[in-house]
Design a protein around this motif. Sequence first.
Motif, PDB file in Angstrom:
ATOM      1  N   ILE A  73      -5.099 -11.498  -3.393  1.00  0.00           N
ATOM      2  CA  ILE A  73      -6.049 -12.341  -4.087  1.00  0.00           C
ATOM      3  C   ILE A  73      -7.570 -11.936  -4.455  1.00  0.00           C
ATOM      4  N   GLU A  74      -8.045 -11.274  -3.428  1.00  0.00           N
ATOM      5  CA  GLU A  74      -9.262 -10.445  -3.130  1.00  0.00           C
ATOM      6  C   GLU A  74      -9.488  -9.319  -4.385  1.00  0.00           C
ATOM      7  N   LYS A  92      -9.472 -10.695  -7.571  1.00  0.00           N
ATOM      8  CA  LYS A  92     -10.914 -11.050  -8.073  1.00  0.00           C
ATOM      9  C   LYS A  92     -11.829 -10.162  -8.312  1.00  0.00           C
ATOM     10  N   GLU A 121       1.881 -20.164   0.985  1.00  0.00           N
ATOM     11  CA  GLU A 121       0.514 -20.832   1.129  1.00  0.00           C
ATOM     12  C   GLU A 121      -0.640 -20.497   0.170  1.00  0.00           C
ATOM     13  N   HIS A 122      -0.270 -19.176  -0.527  1.00  0.00           N
ATOM     14  CA  HIS A 122      -1.352 -19.023  -1.601  1.00  0.00           C
ATOM     15  C   HIS A 122      -1.160 -19.501  -3.202  1.00  0.00           C
ATOM     16  N   VAL A 137      -1.003 -22.210  -4.888  1.00  0.00           N
ATOM     17  CA  VAL A 137      -1.951 -22.749  -5.886  1.00  0.00           C
ATOM     18  C   VAL A 137      -3.211 -21.967  -6.119  1.00  0.00           C
ATOM     19  N   GLN A 138      -3.660 -21.137  -5.109  1.00  0.00           N
ATOM     20  CA  GLN A 138      -4.584 -20.246  -5.531  1.00  0.00           C
ATOM     21  C   GLN A 138      -4.415 -19.297  -6.253  1.00  0.00           C
ATOM     22  N   SER A 139      -3.385 -18.734  -6.249  1.00  0.00           N
ATOM     23  CA  SER A 139      -2.663 -17.675  -7.419  1.00  0.00           C
ATOM     24  C   SER A 139      -2.818 -18.343  -8.687  1.00  0.00           C
ATOM     25  N   GLU A 152      -4.636 -20.720  -9.891  1.00  0.00           N
ATOM     26  CA  GLU A 152      -5.911 -20.720 -10.307  1.00  0.00           C
ATOM     27  C   GLU A 152      -6.491 -19.595 -10.689  1.00  0.00           C
ATOM     28  N   LEU A 153      -5.971 -18.405 -10.515  1.00  0.00           N
ATOM     29  CA  LEU A 153      -6.517 -17.357 -11.044  1.00  0.00           C
ATOM     30  C   LEU A 153      -5.635 -16.752 -12.314  1.00  0.00           C
ATOM     31  N   TYR A 194       4.546 -16.485  -9.322  1.00  0.00           N
ATOM     32  CA  TYR A 194       4.452 -16.113  -7.877  1.00  0.00           C
ATOM     33  C   TYR A 194       5.943 -16.011  -7.277  1.00  0.00           C
TER      34      TYR A 194
END
Length: 230
Positions: free
Chosen positions: A63-64, A67, A83-84, A86-88, A90-91, A96
Amino acid sequence: MLRAIAIDDEPIALEVIKSLSAKIPFIELYDCFTNAYEAAEYLRKEKVDLLFLDIKMPDISGIEFLKSLSHPPMVVFTTAYSEHAVQSFELDAIDYLLKPFSQARLLKACNKAYELYELKVNGRGAVPASGFIFVKSGYGQIRLELGDILYVQSTGNYMQFVLTGEKVLSRLTMNEVEELLPAAAFTRIHRSYIVARAKVTRIERGSVWLKDKELPIGAGYAPEAEKIFL
């Protein structure tokens, strides 16, 4: 052809991606990295269309890492952790994939990436029943246009794709086919059948009709079949 690289701190995971992606004719995996910083340097110098990216890495997370890129390529996350997710997305990740993933699941992600690539390059629009998938048949991969598929039938250890004018056998499971086909355009109506919603001309009690072809509706699938015309 999509030019791809993979980043994962586990060499075995990279070997899996290398092996599976080698069977997909429109993906060319140029390099693999266990060190994210070496991969970042490669991305600064080389054109990359698609990145297979692990999330849990020792020095920097996927993720980092994503970004940190000013002009990131399309990304498919590959991870053992859910667990990541949703965040993935959003990017703007393409997909996934939870390890261990199958050939069919990787192929679905790559199909999505290729469709987006063509949309960007050629300016082609897309609707749920448009586009294509690649399926293994015999010793090769066959491109199937989604709009040509009438229905898919389970036949022993194979799945038979019935298209306008031809039939294609592929050694897949029903679950793998469900993962490959877009849910907005295809509905499972029976333990042995998936139909293209746009090809259905009539629904009667216990049956779906594609013009003069009748297919059975399984008792447990009746609620989904009834939604085809909704």
